[in-house]
Design a protein around this motif. Structure first.
Motif, PDB file in Angstrom:
ATOM      1  N   ALA A 214       4.356   8.709  34.084  1.00  0.00           N
ATOM      2  CA  ALA A 214       4.782   7.585  34.906  1.00  0.00           C
ATOM      3  C   ALA A 214       3.971   6.332  34.603  1.00  0.00           C
ATOM      4  N   SER A 215       2.740   6.534  34.150  1.00  0.00           N
ATOM      5  CA  SER A 215       1.941   5.341  33.889  1.00  0.00           C
ATOM      6  C   SER A 215       2.144   4.793  32.485  1.00  0.00           C
ATOM      7  N   LEU A 216       2.891   5.526  31.669  1.00  0.00           N
ATOM      8  CA  LEU A 216       3.214   4.979  30.344  1.00  0.00           C
ATOM      9  C   LEU A 216       4.224   3.844  30.513  1.00  0.00           C
ATOM     10  N   PRO A 217       4.055   2.811  29.720  1.00  0.00           N
ATOM     11  CA  PRO A 217       5.043   1.721  29.822  1.00  0.00           C
ATOM     12  C   PRO A 217       6.412   2.191  29.333  1.00  0.00           C
ATOM     13  N   GLU A 218       7.445   1.693  29.977  1.00  0.00           N
ATOM     14  CA  GLU A 218       8.801   2.076  29.584  1.00  0.00           C
ATOM     15  C   GLU A 218       9.394   0.999  28.696  1.00  0.00           C
ATOM     16  N   PRO A 219       9.591   1.301  27.450  1.00  0.00           N
ATOM     17  CA  PRO A 219      10.149   0.284  26.550  1.00  0.00           C
ATOM     18  C   PRO A 219      11.619  -0.019  26.855  1.00  0.00           C
ATOM     19  N   GLU A 220      12.271   0.933  27.476  1.00  0.00           N
ATOM     20  CA  GLU A 220      13.725   0.757  27.661  1.00  0.00           C
ATOM     21  C   GLU A 220      14.071   0.052  28.964  1.00  0.00           C
ATOM     22  N   THR A 221      13.081  -0.213  29.737  1.00  0.00           N
ATOM     23  CA  THR A 221      13.359  -0.732  31.071  1.00  0.00           C
ATOM     24  C   THR A 221      14.227  -1.976  31.027  1.00  0.00           C
ATOM     25  N   LYS A 222      13.899  -2.851  30.091  1.00  0.00           N
ATOM     26  CA  LYS A 222      14.638  -4.103  30.028  1.00  0.00           C
ATOM     27  C   LYS A 222      16.103  -3.856  29.675  1.00  0.00           C
ATOM     28  N   LYS A 223      16.265  -2.980  28.705  1.00  0.00           N
ATOM     29  CA  LYS A 223      17.632  -2.657  28.295  1.00  0.00           C
ATOM     30  C   LYS A 223      18.435  -2.133  29.470  1.00  0.00           C
ATOM     31  N   LYS A 224      17.757  -1.218  30.182  1.00  0.00           N
ATOM     32  CA  LYS A 224      18.419  -0.611  31.332  1.00  0.00           C
ATOM     33  C   LYS A 224      18.804  -1.675  32.346  1.00  0.00           C
TER      34      LYS A 224
ATOM     35  N   LYS B 108      19.525  -4.623  31.815  1.00  0.00           N
ATOM     36  CA  LYS B 108      20.706  -5.346  31.355  1.00  0.00           C
ATOM     37  C   LYS B 108      21.964  -4.507  31.528  1.00  0.00           C
ATOM     38  N   LYS B 109      21.767  -3.229  31.208  1.00  0.00           N
ATOM     39  CA  LYS B 109      22.923  -2.351  31.248  1.00  0.00           C
ATOM     40  C   LYS B 109      23.412  -2.136  32.665  1.00  0.00           C
ATOM     41  N   GLY B 110      22.467  -2.017  33.549  1.00  0.00           N
ATOM     42  CA  GLY B 110      22.780  -1.683  34.935  1.00  0.00           C
ATOM     43  C   GLY B 110      23.888  -2.542  35.513  1.00  0.00           C
ATOM     44  N   PRO B 111      23.638  -3.818  35.590  1.00  0.00           N
ATOM     45  CA  PRO B 111      24.651  -4.682  36.184  1.00  0.00           C
ATOM     46  C   PRO B 111      25.976  -4.633  35.412  1.00  0.00           C
ATOM     47  N   LYS B 112      25.848  -4.514  34.083  1.00  0.00           N
ATOM     48  CA  LYS B 112      27.054  -4.474  33.261  1.00  0.00           C
ATOM     49  C   LYS B 112      27.903  -3.267  33.648  1.00  0.00           C
ATOM     50  N   ALA B 113      27.204  -2.143  33.778  1.00  0.00           N
ATOM     51  CA  ALA B 113      27.919  -0.928  34.134  1.00  0.00           C
ATOM     52  C   ALA B 113      28.618  -1.093  35.478  1.00  0.00           C
ATOM     53  N   ILE B 114      27.944  -1.745  36.331  1.00  0.00           N
ATOM     54  CA  ILE B 114      28.527  -1.916  37.671  1.00  0.00           C
ATOM     55  C   ILE B 114      29.776  -2.782  37.596  1.00  0.00           C
ATOM     56  N   THR B 115      29.680  -3.854  36.797  1.00  0.00           N
ATOM     57  CA  THR B 115      30.861  -4.715  36.678  1.00  0.00           C
ATOM     58  C   THR B 115      32.005  -3.950  36.028  1.00  0.00           C
ATOM     59  N   ASP B 116      31.631  -3.077  35.073  1.00  0.00           N
ATOM     60  CA  ASP B 116      32.662  -2.266  34.430  1.00  0.00           C
ATOM     61  C   ASP B 116      33.396  -1.410  35.449  1.00  0.00           C
ATOM     62  N   SER B 117      32.589  -0.782  36.283  1.00  0.00           N
ATOM     63  CA  SER B 117      33.212   0.108  37.252  1.00  0.00           C
ATOM     64  C   SER B 117      34.042  -0.683  38.271  1.00  0.00           C
ATOM     65  N   ASN B 118      33.540  -1.883  38.521  1.00  0.00           N
ATOM     66  CA  ASN B 118      34.278  -2.715  39.462  1.00  0.00           C
ATOM     67  C   ASN B 118      35.568  -3.256  38.840  1.00  0.00           C
ATOM     68  N   GLY B 119      35.425  -3.686  37.594  1.00  0.00           N
ATOM     69  CA  GLY B 119      36.594  -4.247  36.920  1.00  0.00           C
ATOM     70  C   GLY B 119      37.598  -3.165  36.570  1.00  0.00           C
TER      71      GLY B 119
ATOM     72  N   ASP C 273      23.955   6.596  31.840  1.00  0.00           N
ATOM     73  CA  ASP C 273      23.232   5.611  32.646  1.00  0.00           C
ATOM     74  C   ASP C 273      22.686   6.251  33.902  1.00  0.00           C
ATOM     75  N   ARG C 274      23.536   7.083  34.496  1.00  0.00           N
ATOM     76  CA  ARG C 274      23.148   7.723  35.744  1.00  0.00           C
ATOM     77  C   ARG C 274      21.935   8.627  35.513  1.00  0.00           C
ATOM     78  N   ALA C 275      21.978   9.362  34.396  1.00  0.00           N
ATOM     79  CA  ALA C 275      20.858  10.255  34.085  1.00  0.00           C
ATOM     80  C   ALA C 275      19.577   9.443  33.922  1.00  0.00           C
ATOM     81  N   LYS C 276      19.742   8.333  33.188  1.00  0.00           N
ATOM     82  CA  LYS C 276      18.558   7.492  32.961  1.00  0.00           C
ATOM     83  C   LYS C 276      18.016   6.973  34.288  1.00  0.00           C
ATOM     84  N   LEU C 277      18.966   6.521  35.105  1.00  0.00           N
ATOM     85  CA  LEU C 277      18.541   5.961  36.386  1.00  0.00           C
ATOM     86  C   LEU C 277      17.890   7.026  37.262  1.00  0.00           C
TER      87      LEU C 277
END
Lengths: 608, 155
Positions: free
Chosen positions: A107-117, A119-130, A147-151
């Motif tokens: 948990a204390s290791l930095p997450e390199p993917e956090t930023k990507k996630k 970005k993806k998060g909101p996109k995924a939500i808009t996808d599901s909404n659209g 995405d869900r697994a990652k989250l």
């Protein structure tokens, strides 16, 4: 390249080792990464016949290990440091931890993917909404699932981090508790050290006095016989005690006034600085009547109290014992000041008396004896009696050889303490008339003030303080006048208070005044304007400030404290937390050492 | 839970980047004497993952300190001590720790796989030891024989 370096590494490691370790890196040297190394270890493990294993597992140590542990000093040192004895090793309590150390590590290791996630998060939500893109549905589903697994993983990590933070806080709390306990221990040690220190100092003074006496006697030729005795007998100088035992000798009332060294503390007590603000240090039942004035020289030093019972008492703040009474006034003392060994008392009998406590024969020296000091008369301390006023003294202040007294006869007098004479008289009413444009309104003003108070308690001159040629006085009309002692003129009047001024103090920048109008005013001395004002529910009867706090008595059973550094108002005293105590009448403070005197004659000492 | 609880030995063999380890070291040093258990462990684990023997030793040292200092972490620590000692090649120590853990948690997957790895290493080294010993005997035998022959020839 990676493998090469690793091989070299491994090679270097095992130079001291046997062929076993020498050969092993070459054996799996062709494998690309360490990860695979370990994997092959596992897979090979599974293939290996168990018989072969069993054959060698009885060896407690492999050859390479044996060689290393016996030959390399560094290895031996390492072993000594990391060795855990069995009794420690087997003492493993069953403890429940909210997270494992490894989870914490992850948990204390930095997450390199956090930023990507992110970005993806909101996109995924808009996808599901659209719902417009029906065709992309299956792709979006898998995407969403990953995405869900990652989250979910992220949520888990967040939970672990949360647990880590909370357990860290618990850790710190524990450490703070430990440190506090340690602090208390050290504080107690400091207290006992200071006690010892003051005792030792007293002993030094006693011995010094004895030396002085002996020298005086020898110089006077009073003990020639003793001197010759000691010379001929060759006995120790203490031989003169054979004539008279030491204790009797000490008690001898000496007819001649011997000059004892004035007692002065060599070391500075610092204990009160380490107390929690608001801690009670001591409580003394000094008088049976309301305290009218009190002052002390230094923290844990000497306290002088005066009460309506017409007595003035001297106290040792260190042990809380009464050192004696200052007798001489014919009426109760209304104001007093202590500076070093000198005490000035102003009384309702219209006189001011100056006392030098170091002149007392029994002062300090008698301390080791019983509480008989309660009735010790310290009147031989009297230096001067200043008589000139025609009404009670209500305020006084001295600095150096200059004493200013304010009286109900509506005058201020300046005294020279060396000569004990009055050198100047300042008529406040005359000055008020001089400064006022319309005399008629002035008189009404005086009338109004006395009328408003409705009490005869309001002194005409409530407070004075002088510094060199500067003098400030607060009067019943609510005015604060700044005088120049060289010219005897008022050079500034501070108008603001609507009730009689009862207390004032100034330093090089500010003048602070307290009044029966329930307010404390802080003035800027350079401009004469108000710097700050704050009020209480009751009239302010006493106030003093030190570098940090303005403390005041305002008709409650607590002392009101205003912390100048952080602007905090708080209460200190017996009345805090629904506690009981009489109303605080007078209060003094020095370096966070607060002394307050109450209506029932109790004096409380506090750290703040 | 249990699968996430402890890392496998494989994890210990994948070294961290120098920069990552530096971050852990800085964190560890910045906390000074009052270092928290997690920070200390992070650095120790990073050290054990390293390829340098000195780092690994330091890591085991810190783990030993954690073990002594935090009784509630001892059960976990035993595993890391076993793992660290395994990496260092101190198989007997590694086994001592690991067997202790297996005693407490016979079903611990990570500990069981580590046990296998240790056994394997010991076996391999043991074989090599035998090979060396026999090889040495062979060589000495040959040399002795040669000398013997030479001596005989001289006679």
């Amino acid at each position: 390249m990676g493998t090469n370096s690793r091989d070299l590494q491994a090679f270097r490691q095992t130079v001291t080792a046997t062929a076993g370790s020498l050969i092993s890196p070459f054996a799996d040297g062709n494998l690309p990464s360490s990860y695979h190394n370990a994997m092959t270890d596992i897979t090979r493990e599974l293939r290996k016949p168990t018989l072969q294993q069993k054959l060698f597992t009885f060896n407690s140590k492999t050859p390479s290990e044996l060689v290393r542990s016996k030959l390399s000093t560094q290895e031996i040192r390492y072993r000594a440091v990391t060795f855990l004895p069995d009794e420690v090793l087997h003492d493993i309590p069953d403890a429940e931890n909210t997270y494992s150390l490894f989870q914490g590590f992850q948990a204390s290791l930095p997450e390199p993917e956090t930023k990507k996630k992110g970005k993806k998060g909101p996109k995924a939500i808009t996808d599901s909404n659209g719902s417009s893109s029906e065709v992309d549905e299956p792709e979006t589903m898998t995407g969403l699932e990953s995405d869900r697994a990652k989250l979910t993983h992220r949520l888990e990590m967040l939970g672990i981090r949360k647990n880590m933070a909370s357990s860290e806080i618990r850790d710190i709390d524990m450490k703070i508790a430990n440190l506090n306990a340690m602090r208390n221990i050290v504080l107690n040690r400091l207290a006992s050290l200071e006690e010892e220190e003051s005792q030792t100092e007293h002993e030094i003074v006693e011995v010094d006095n004895k030396i002085e006496d002996l020298r005086y006697d020898m110089a006077e030729g009073l003990v020639p016989g003793n001197m010759t005795d000691t010379g001929s007998d060759g006995s120790t100088p203490s031989g003169d005690n054979t004539f008279m035992s030491d204790s009797i000798y000490k008690k001898l009332p000496s007819p001649k006034s011997r000059k004892h060294r004035p007692y002065k503390r060599i070391s500075m007590p610092i204990l009160h600085e380490h107390f929690e603000p608001g801690t009670n240090i001591k409580e003394l039942q000094t008088h049976n009547d309301s305290i009218t004035a009190l002052d002390f020289d230094v923290p844990f030093g000497t306290l002088v109290t005066a009460a309506f019972d017409d007595t003035v008492r001297v106290w040792d703040l260190n042990n809380g014992r009464c050192l004696g009474l200052l007798e001489g006034h014919n009426a109760s003392v209304r104001c007093l000041q202590v500076e070093d060994n000198f005490v000035a008392t102003g009384s309702m009998d219209a006189t001011v008396r100056i006392w030098d406590l170091s002149r007392a024969e029994h002062y300090r020296a008698g301390e080791s004896e019983e509480n008989a000091n309660d009735h010790v008369n310290l009147s031989d301390c009297g230096v001067h009696t200043l008589e000139a006023h025609v009404a009670e003294i209500t305020a006084l202040h001295f600095q150096g050889d200059t004493l200013i007294s304010g009286s109900a006869d509506k005058t201020l007098r300046q005294w020279d303490l060396q000569a004990g004479r009055c050198v100047q008289t300042l008529d406040v009413l005359w000055a008020a008339a001089q400064n006022s444009m319309v005399p008629s309104s002035d008189t009404s003003r005086w009338g109004a003030s006395t009328g408003r108070g409705g009490d005869s308690k309001a002194d005409f001159i409530g407070a004075v303080q002088c510094f060199d040629a500067a003098l400030a006085c607060g009067t019943a009309d609510g005015m604060v006048r700044l005088w120049d002692l060289r010219s005897g003129q008022v050079h500034r009047s501070l108008v603001g208070h609507t009730g009689p001024v009862t207390c004032l103090q100034f330093d090089d920048v500010h003048l602070v005044t307290g009044s029966l109008d329930r307010s404390i005013r802080i003035w800027d001395l350079r401009t004469g304007s108000i710097f700050d004002v704050y009020g209480y529910e009751n009239p302010v009867t006493a106030m003093q400030f030190d570098a940090r706090r303005i403390v005041s008595a305002a008709g409650q059973n607590v002392v009101k404290i205003y912390d100048k550094t952080d602007g905090r108002h708080w209460d200190c005293g017996a009345g805090v937390n629904e506690g009981k105590g009489a109303v605080v009448e007078k209060v003094r403070i020095q370096d966070g050492y607060l002394v307050e005197g109450r209506k029932d004659g109790v004096v409380g000492v506090w750290a703040c | 839970m249990s699968s996430e609880y402890l890392p496998y030995a494989v994890d210990a063999d994948s070294p961290m980047k120098e920069s990552e380890l530096a971050v852990l070291r800085r964190q560890f040093e910045s906390e000074g004497a009052y270092v928290g258990v997690q920070t200390k462990f992070n650095y120790a684990w990073g050290l054990i993952k390293s390829e340098k023997r000195l780092d690994q030793q330091l890591g085991v040292r810190y783990l030993t300190e954690i073990f002594k200092q935090y009784p509630e972490r001892r059960r976990e620590c035993v595993y890391y001590l076993a793992l660290g000692n395994y990496k260092l090649g101190n198989y007997s120590e590694a086994r001592r720790y690991n067997e202790l853990l297996l005693d407490k948690e016979p079903a611990n997957l990570q500990a069981r796989s580590l046990q296998q790895l240790i056994d394997d290493k010991v076996t391999k080294e043991g074989m090599l030891g035998v090979a060396i010993v026999s090889g040495v005997t062979l060589v000495t035998g040959v040399v002795a024989a040669a000398l013997w022959k030479g001596l005989q020839r001289k006679r």
